[in-house]
Design an enzyme around this catalytic site. Structure first.
Site, PDB file in Angstrom:
ATOM      1  N   ASP A  13      35.565  41.094  48.100  1.00 16.81           N
ATOM      2  CA  ASP A  13      35.044  41.001  47.156  1.00 16.81           C
ATOM      3  C   ASP A  13      35.005  39.086  46.864  1.00 16.81           C
ATOM      4  O   ASP A  13      35.407  38.300  47.749  1.00 16.81           O
ATOM      5  CB  ASP A  13      35.801  41.711  46.269  1.00 16.81           C
ATOM      6  N   ASP A  15      35.098  37.386  43.231  1.00 15.83           N
ATOM      7  CA  ASP A  15      35.400  37.605  41.990  1.00 15.83           C
ATOM      8  C   ASP A  15      37.036  38.267  42.046  1.00 15.83           C
ATOM      9  O   ASP A  15      37.246  39.027  42.407  1.00 15.83           O
ATOM     10  CB  ASP A  15      34.620  37.735  40.952  1.00 15.83           C
TER      11      ASP A  15
END
Length: 266
Positions: A13, A15
Site C-alpha cells: 500500500d 499511504d
C-alpha cells in the site's frame, strides 16, 4: 503459510506504509531501492482513483521516494483492466477525474452519456448533482454499476470528505442497485496486480496499514500479509477483527534487510 524469506514478489500500500501526508516513512526509500537493485518484482497499490500512475510517481518523488509509474497500480487501473475483460471496446459514463478517465481511455473505452455499458464512479472532489442524477437514470435503464473503491470518506486538511462509497450509497438508494467494487478489499485488485508482474500468490507478500482493506484482501487472495502500524491500524483496531495478518511490525523499517537484501540503515 509462506515464510517471509520465501517471498519473491511484493505488493505494498502507499499511504500509511510508504508515506504519511507528504513525508516518506523511515525505511520506505531503502525498501524500494532494495527491490529495484535486486530485481524483485513489486507494485505500489492505492485505492485512490483521482490520479494517474504518472501523477502518483511524481508525488512520491517529491516525498523522496523513487517509484517508476509502471510500478504503481491504482484502483482506476484495476477497474479499467476488469472492464476491458468484461466488454472489450465498451462504453462508460464516468463520474471521476483524470485517473479513471485516462485508464478507461487507454483500455479502449468510449466515454458516453448515451446507453453506456457501464456507469463508473470513482474518486473526485467535484461531485455534481447533475452527474449523479444522470448516473441514476442510466443505471435504471440498464447500465451496469461499477465503483473503483468503497471508501466512504477521504482525508483533507479541514477534515473528512465524502468519497466514492458515500456517493455510491446515494445512487444505490435511488436505484436499488448495488455496485460492483473493484478496488480493495476486493481481492480482484490484488489478482490483477499479480498478473501485471507475473507473480504467484504463494510467493507474494502484501504490506498494508489497514485491516479492513489491505489485510483482509491479502488473506483472501492467498498472500503473505504484513501489517505496519504507521497508518490506520493499531493494536486496538486489530482486536476488532476475527482474522490476523501473518506479521505485525511497527513500520517497513522493521522489514529491512530481510525483504530487500540491503543493509538496514534506519
Amino acid at each position: 503459510m509462506a515464510h517471509r524469506d520465501d517471498i519473491e514478489c511484493w505488493l505494498t500500500d502507499m499511504d500509511g506504509v510508504l508515506v504519511h501526508e507528504n513525508d516518506a516513512i523511515p525505511g520506505a526509500s531503502e525498501m524500494l531501492a532494495g527491490w529495484e537493485a535486486n530485481g524483485i518484482p513489486y507494485l505500489v497499490l492505492t485505492n485512490n482513483s483521482i490520479f494517474t500512475a504518472r501523477d502518483l510517481s511524481a508525488r512520491l518523488r517529491a516525498s523522496g521516494l523513487s517509484v517508476p509509474e509502471e510500478r504503481i497500480w491504482t484502483s482506476a487501473l484495476a477497474t479499467a483492466d476488469f472492464l476491458k475483460q468484461q466488454v472489450p471496446g465498451g462504453s462508460a459514463f464516468v463520474i471521476g477525474e483524470a485517473g479513471i478517465l485516462t485508464a478507461l481511455h487507454d483500455a479502449g473505452f468510449v466515454m458516453t452519456e448515451t446507453n453506456p455499458d457501464f456507469v463508473v464512479v470513482g474518486e473526485t472532489r467535484t461531485y455534481s448533482f447533475e452527474a449523479i442524477t444522470k448516473a441514476i437514470r442510466l443505471i435504471n435503464r440498464g447500465a451496469r454499476f461499477i465503483i473503483t473503491n468503497p471508501d466512504a470518506t477521504g482525508p483533507s486538511v479541514e477534515g473528512p470528505l465524502p468519497a466514492t462509497g458515500a456517493v455510491a450509497a446515494l445512487i444505490t438508494k435511488a436505484t436499488g442497485r448495488e455496485p460492483y467494487v473493484v478496488g480493495k478489499p476486493n481481492p480482484m485488485m490484488f489478482r490483477s496486480a499479480l498478473n501485471k508482474i507475473g507473480a504467484h500468490s504463494k510467493k507474494t507478500g502484501m504490506i498494508g496499514d489497514r485491516m479492513d482493506t489491505d489485510i483482509v484482501a491479502g488473506i483472501e487472495a492467498g498472500l503473505h500479509t504484513v501489517l505496519v502500524l504507521t497508518g490506520i491500524s493499531d493494536q486496538r483496531e486489530i482486536a476488532k477483527y476475527p482474522f490476523r495478518p501473518d506479521e505485525i511490525v511497527d513500520s517497513v523499517a522493521d522489514l529491512l534487510p530481510t525483504i530487500t537484501g540491503t543493509i538496514k540503515t534506519v
